[in-house]
Design a protein around this motif. Structure first.
Motif, PDB file in Angstrom:
ATOM      1  N   UNK A  30       0.875  -1.169   0.000  1.00  0.00           N
ATOM      2  CA  UNK A  30       0.000   0.000   0.000  1.00  0.00           C
ATOM      3  C   UNK A  30       0.908   1.212   0.000  1.00  0.00           C
ATOM      4  N   UNK A  31       0.705   2.098  -0.946  1.00  0.00           N
ATOM      5  CA  UNK A  31       1.504   3.311  -1.017  1.00  0.00           C
ATOM      6  C   UNK A  31       0.602   4.506  -0.785  1.00  0.00           C
ATOM      7  N   UNK A  32       1.050   5.446   0.017  1.00  0.00           N
ATOM      8  CA  UNK A  32       0.312   6.678   0.243  1.00  0.00           C
ATOM      9  C   UNK A  32       1.194   7.805  -0.252  1.00  0.00           C
ATOM     10  N   UNK A  33       0.741   8.550  -1.238  1.00  0.00           N
ATOM     11  CA  UNK A  33       1.571   9.547  -1.898  1.00  0.00           C
ATOM     12  C   UNK A  33       0.971  10.929  -1.749  1.00  0.00           C
ATOM     13  N   UNK A  34       1.720  11.882  -1.217  1.00  0.00           N
ATOM     14  CA  UNK A  34       1.299  13.271  -1.177  1.00  0.00           C
ATOM     15  C   UNK A  34       2.201  14.043  -2.127  1.00  0.00           C
ATOM     16  N   UNK A  35       1.704  14.376  -3.290  1.00  0.00           N
ATOM     17  CA  UNK A  35       2.508  15.061  -4.296  1.00  0.00           C
ATOM     18  C   UNK A  35       1.702  16.197  -4.905  1.00  0.00           C
ATOM     19  N   UNK A  36       2.331  16.991  -5.722  1.00  0.00           N
ATOM     20  CA  UNK A  36       1.646  18.105  -6.347  1.00  0.00           C
ATOM     21  C   UNK A  36       0.857  17.689  -7.583  1.00  0.00           C
ATOM     22  N   UNK A  37       0.887  16.456  -7.921  1.00  0.00           N
ATOM     23  CA  UNK A  37       0.156  15.967  -9.081  1.00  0.00           C
ATOM     24  C   UNK A  37       0.282  14.473  -9.144  1.00  0.00           C
ATOM     25  N   UNK A  38      -0.421  13.827 -10.071  1.00  0.00           N
ATOM     26  CA  UNK A  38      -0.391  12.372 -10.127  1.00  0.00           C
ATOM     27  C   UNK A  38       0.969  11.818 -10.475  1.00  0.00           C
ATOM     28  N   UNK A  39       1.749  12.522 -11.281  1.00  0.00           N
ATOM     29  CA  UNK A  39       3.085  12.049 -11.607  1.00  0.00           C
ATOM     30  C   UNK A  39       3.080  10.660 -12.214  1.00  0.00           C
ATOM     31  N   UNK A  40       4.164   9.960 -12.012  1.00  0.00           N
ATOM     32  CA  UNK A  40       4.286   8.592 -12.513  1.00  0.00           C
ATOM     33  C   UNK A  40       4.313   7.664 -11.314  1.00  0.00           C
ATOM     34  N   UNK A  41       3.316   6.803 -11.214  1.00  0.00           N
ATOM     35  CA  UNK A  41       3.213   5.912 -10.075  1.00  0.00           C
ATOM     36  C   UNK A  41       4.111   4.702 -10.271  1.00  0.00           C
ATOM     37  N   UNK A  42       4.431   4.007  -9.183  1.00  0.00           N
ATOM     38  CA  UNK A  42       5.256   2.804  -9.313  1.00  0.00           C
ATOM     39  C   UNK A  42       4.631   1.801 -10.265  1.00  0.00           C
ATOM     40  N   UNK A  43       5.481   1.109 -11.007  1.00  0.00           N
ATOM     41  CA  UNK A  43       5.010   0.053 -11.903  1.00  0.00           C
ATOM     42  C   UNK A  43       4.222   0.566 -13.084  1.00  0.00           C
ATOM     43  N   UNK A  44       4.260   1.877 -13.356  1.00  0.00           N
ATOM     44  CA  UNK A  44       3.530   2.423 -14.484  1.00  0.00           C
ATOM     45  C   UNK A  44       2.019   2.413 -14.317  1.00  0.00           C
ATOM     46  N   UNK A  45       1.555   2.352 -13.095  1.00  0.00           N
ATOM     47  CA  UNK A  45       0.113   2.291 -12.823  1.00  0.00           C
ATOM     48  C   UNK A  45      -0.542   3.618 -13.207  1.00  0.00           C
ATOM     49  N   UNK A  46      -1.690   3.532 -13.871  1.00  0.00           N
ATOM     50  CA  UNK A  46      -2.450   4.716 -14.251  1.00  0.00           C
ATOM     51  C   UNK A  46      -3.569   4.971 -13.242  1.00  0.00           C
ATOM     52  N   UNK A  47      -3.832   6.240 -13.017  1.00  0.00           N
ATOM     53  CA  UNK A  47      -4.950   6.601 -12.146  1.00  0.00           C
ATOM     54  C   UNK A  47      -6.248   6.419 -12.911  1.00  0.00           C
ATOM     55  N   UNK A  48      -7.240   5.727 -12.340  1.00  0.00           N
ATOM     56  CA  UNK A  48      -8.524   5.554 -13.035  1.00  0.00           C
ATOM     57  C   UNK A  48      -9.172   6.897 -13.344  1.00  0.00           C
ATOM     58  N   UNK A  49      -9.914   6.943 -14.454  1.00  0.00           N
ATOM     59  CA  UNK A  49     -10.597   8.172 -14.835  1.00  0.00           C
ATOM     60  C   UNK A  49     -11.528   8.657 -13.726  1.00  0.00           C
ATOM     61  N   UNK A  50     -12.161   7.710 -13.016  1.00  0.00           N
ATOM     62  CA  UNK A  50     -13.095   8.082 -11.947  1.00  0.00           C
ATOM     63  C   UNK A  50     -12.408   8.805 -10.804  1.00  0.00           C
ATOM     64  N   UNK A  51     -11.074   8.687 -10.734  1.00  0.00           N
ATOM     65  CA  UNK A  51     -10.341   9.318  -9.647  1.00  0.00           C
ATOM     66  C   UNK A  51      -9.693  10.631 -10.067  1.00  0.00           C
ATOM     67  N   UNK A  52      -9.906  11.033 -11.294  1.00  0.00           N
ATOM     68  CA  UNK A  52      -9.280  12.257 -11.777  1.00  0.00           C
ATOM     69  C   UNK A  52     -10.001  13.489 -11.233  1.00  0.00           C
ATOM     70  N   UNK A  53      -9.267  14.556 -11.072  1.00  0.00           N
ATOM     71  CA  UNK A  53      -9.809  15.866 -10.689  1.00  0.00           C
ATOM     72  C   UNK A  53     -10.628  15.813  -9.397  1.00  0.00           C
TER      73      UNK A  53
END
Length: 860
Positions: free
Chosen positions: A78-101
């Motif tokens: 489980x990773x908890x990330x506090x960043x200024x944007x989504x950036x590049x997640x480990x393993x090339x994981x993409x953020x689901x569209x439902x989680x955008x904005x």
């Protein structure tokens, strides 16, 4: 303060991410990773996810950090990330569209496939608050449920590889969501310790609430109360202490407050006073005060102590994302001592402004309040206010406004009270007060009347609806209002309210009601009109239905399955759902509830009324208790069994109170008959009086036995005080004195409460913290009924460690034991259990799930 409208301008706010990867290898260990420099809320979110995975799977994840673009470790993670944007997640994981904005406080949770790596469990927050709420939503997906008194964690473990979290985006319906614990009776926050406040506030965050508001009564009745000091700035010293004060108090058993005659705990019947370490019992800043502070020194010390107390409590509230609010009534009621010294002309606006400058300065010096609200007079809810009263209120509010500007008060001003505004035009304040002021009020008729339709005629400002989670006429008995709360929440949404807050005293007894409020502040799938604002005319029409209850069947099904598990849950839920709510309310009539209600306001809260029926005629109303007993008979897992025993105890207690109510009615009717007879004729009634009183004392013993069975919080200790002081006075001592006067002779001892121990052996841990700020001590109280144990031991270990350290409690007085570990002894998250032993008292263990599952505490 950030409002929901303001979040639209913050779409570029940081996304805060939590990613969990569950591999198919059961033996692999999860790892919780947070970024370097994470905020306290993000650190807390990571620790909470780790804690609830440990409790539900039995495997403790490790803690670590990660960076953008890194690799996923070859283990569940489980990773908890506090960043200024989504950036590049480990393993090339993409953020689901439902989680955008995601916006302020919004979150997303869900499980997504990650190829050969297994499954990723995502927890994404629009900001740190949203991430924390997402962490708790993730725990809920694991089967955990949250209430004000604590957590409900399933007894049965989940295999990590079987965890699947359905995609869900959480977005609050109300910007302000929270509670309004009401000061004045021992069932509520008057008896809370610092740890009680902090425990409740931590649970608020878990319930995704962000607000706690408090009201301070003025002089007269129960007040003045010490939450807010009234005086001038010149009397505030540089260190915040005050040079002048006046008598003030919160409840102790020696106060003689509102229907609670003074009675020392030592004289509580059936040795129940053994649960209290001293004769005069109250919270810490009332310690040593017998009734009222005795002189200028103790008066000043009380406010200094209360200021420090609430400063610490409110600081903790902000650390867990809960805003705070305090306030007084308007027009300001000035204590006589202050009026003599400072403001002899109470109605003079210049004097009021000067006092508000002092009050606001004192508040700002002692604790961080986000809001200060002014409550309209209480009797405005029962009668029409006069034009002069309205003029005085408006002058007072303008004086407060000028004072806040003068001292640059660091909080927002607001209104509240028993009504939204004056009679004839409840929305009047909207036209005369700045739009920055939130307007709020509690429902009328102690919650039986719906949300005020005046909210629908108010626009362009924050509006907070405040339903009653319970009412004080029924404060001594269980109240089930999940459906009514849902109806109120639906009305609040329809009227454009931006806040939903619940007024209450007790905590555990109100578990379903508080849960329903918290859920309705985020989603209302049962509300077909959600999203459409009602017109003022439609609001008036809605209000005519007078609190028809919302649907609760599926709500109680989830409550029962989480609490009791297994096959009986649905049957239990069906019984409880039928008890929830009541018939349509008709103003000025008796309040109606589906659950039997032997209590009412009788010279104070929760008095037991004299039933008009005998127990033989009334007992059928309590037949549901027997049905619940049969449903709960087969519950066997430790946590579920303990919860079942608690709720069975609650309803058995209610049944015993109903039986007591019936005997009280029989005695009253017999006394009425005797009062119309000649003295010589009355003599033949003596045997009946004695027999009825003995039966009533037997019912009282049953009341106490079942009340002790449910004893688990300070609120329930307050219910004991209600029975021993208020109900005992009204329903036993006064009727007994009447009998003796009518009959001209004394009732025998067996017709009065006695000192005999009841057949109950009990250990109570009334305050359970689940989180500590680093640097706080860890304290526990253990209270015993029956016999004092010979040893009480705390066994504690770092979370997931192999061995426990042991430390003994010390006796504080009577059957009360305490322990406090200094901050230096607390370096990391930990788990513990308490065991007590005694040849006469028996053996006790807390929590009931030990050794399968211990009580856990995270340190942040």
């Amino acid at each position: 303060m950030m409002t929901m409208a303001g979040t639209c301008a913050r779409r570029a706010a940081a996304l805060l991410l939590a990613i969990a990867w569950t591999a198919t290898i059961a033996a692999a260990q999860a790892v919780v990773l947070i970024p370097p420099g994470a905020s306290p809320a993000v650190q807390l979110a990571g620790r909470e996810v780790r804690r609830y995975l440990y409790l539900t799977t039995g495997t403790l994840p490790a803690l670590g950090t990660w960076t953008k673009g890194g690799r996923i470790p070859a283990a569940p993670v489980i990773l908890v990330n506090a960043s200024d944007g989504p950036g590049r997640l480990p393993g090339g994981v993409r953020i689901p569209e439902a989680a955008a904005r995601l916006l302020h406080e919004e979150y997303f949770i869900g499980t997504v496939p990650a190829g050969k790596a297994g499954n990723l469990h995502l927890v994404i927050g629009g900001d740190s608050a949203g991430l924390l709420y997402g962490a708790y939503a993730f725990a809920e997906a694991l089967g955990v449920r949250f209430y004000l008194d604590g957590d409900v964690v399933p007894d049965r473990r989940i295999a990590p590889e079987r965890i699947r979290v359905a995609p869900k985006r959480g977005s609050p319906l109300f910007a302000i969501r929270g509670i309004q614990p009401f000061h004045d009776f021992p069932e509520g926050p008057d008896w809370w310790t610092r740890d009680d406040y902090k425990a409740v506030l931590a649970q608020c965050a878990k319930l995704k609430m962000n607000f706690a508001g408090f009201h301070a009564y003025p002089e007269g009745g129960v007040g003045p109360e010490p939450l807010v000091w009234i005086g001038v700035r010149e009397d505030i010293r540089p260190d915040g202490s005050v040079a002048a004060a006046y008598p003030a108090r919160h409840f102790t058993n020696a106060n003689g407050t509102w229907g609670y005659p003074r009675r020392l705990t030592e004289s509580y019947s059936n040795r129940i006073g053994d649960l209290f370490e001293c004769d005069v019992f109250g919270t810490s800043y009332m310690k040593g005060i017998d009734g009222w502070p005795g002189g200028p020194g103790p008066e000043r010390a009380l406010f200094d102590s209360a200021g420090a107390f609430f400063g610490d409590v409110f600081s903790f509230a902000h650390d867990v994302g809960v805003m705070t609010c305090v306030g007084t009534e308007t027009p300001l009621v000035v204590p006589a001592r202050v009026r003599e010294r400072i403001a002899p002309a109470v109605a003079d606006s210049a004097a009021a402004e000067r006092l508000y400058e002092g009050m606001f300065t004192w508040v700002a010096r002692h604790y961080r309040a986000d809001y200060y609200w002014f409550w309209t007079p209480e009797d405005w809810t029962w009668r029409e206010n006069t034009p002069a009263e309205l003029a005085n209120t408006m002058a007072d509010l303008r004086a407060a406004m000028r004072a806040a500007q003068e001292v640059r008060a660091p909080f927002t001003l607001a209104t509240c009270g028993w009504v939204l505004g004056p009679h004839g035009d409840r929305a009047l304040f909207d036209r005369v007060l700045p739009k920055s002021w939130p307007m709020s009020c509690i429902n009328r008729y102690v919650g039986f009347e719906p949300i005020d339709d005046g909210f629908a005629r108010t626009t362009g400002r924050p509006l907070w609806a405040i339903p009653w989670l319970e009412d004080d006429p029924g404060l001594s008995v269980p109240q089930l209002w999940a459906g009514r709360v849902r109806r109120d929440a639906a009305d609040a949404a329809a009227y454009g309210c931006t806040g939903l807050v619940g007024i209450h005293w007790r905590t555990r007894m109100l578990g379903p009601n508080i849960s329903a409020l918290a859920q309705a502040a985020w989603e209302q799938p049962w509300n077909p009109a959600l999203g459409r604002r009602a017109t003022p005319a439609e609001a008036v029409d809605r209000r005519k239905t007078m609190n028809l209850d919302g649907p609760v069947t599926e709500f109680y099904r989830d409550w029962a399955r989480a609490g009791f598990g297994g096959d009986p849950a649905d049957s239990i839920a069906a019984i409880i759902a039928r008890l929830d709510g009541g018939p349509v309310f008709v103003p000025n009539s008796r309040y109606g509830t589906w659950i039997p209600r032997p209590a009412d306001w009788i010279d104070g809260p929760g008095g037991i009324r004299a039933d008009t029926l005998t127990w033989a005629e009334r007992s059928g109303s309590y037949a549901f208790v027997g049905r619940l007993e049969r449903c709960m008979k087969g519950i066997g897992t430790p946590g579920s069994r303990a919860r079942a025993d608690y709720w069975l105890g609650v309803f058995r207690y209610l049944r015993a109170a109903g039986k007591f109510s019936c005997t009280l009615g029989e005695i009253a009717r017999l006394a009425d008959t005797a009062s119309h007879m000649a003295a010589a004729e009355r003599a033949g009634l003596w045997v009946k009086f004695v027999a009825l009183r003995q039966r009533q004392i037997g019912a009282l013993r049953d009341v106490y036995m079942h009340l002790l069975e449910t004893l688990s919080t300070r609120g329930e200790m307050g219910t004991i005080a209600n029975w021993q002081q208020h109900i005992r006075d009204v329903a036993l001592e006064r009727p007994g004195a009447r009998i003796e006067l009518l009959m001209g002779r004394k009732l025998p001892p067996e017709c009065w409460p006695d000192t005999a121990l009841l057949a109950v052996r009990k250990m109570v841990i009334p305050t359970v913290r689940t989180s500590l700020r680093r640097g706080e001590p860890f304290t526990l109280e253990a209270r015993f009924y029956g016999h004092a144990p010979e040893t009480v031991t705390l066994r504690r270990r770092t979370l997931g460690a192999e061995s426990f350290d042991a430390a003994d409690f010390t006796r504080a007085g009577r059957n009360v034991y305490t322990i406090s570990l200094p901050p230096s002894a607390i370096s990391d998250d930990f788990e513990y259990y308490v065991e007590a032993h005694g040849a006469q008292s028996g053996n006790f263990l807390f929590p009931s799930t030990a050794p399968l599952m211990y009580q856990t505490v995270v340190v942040f």
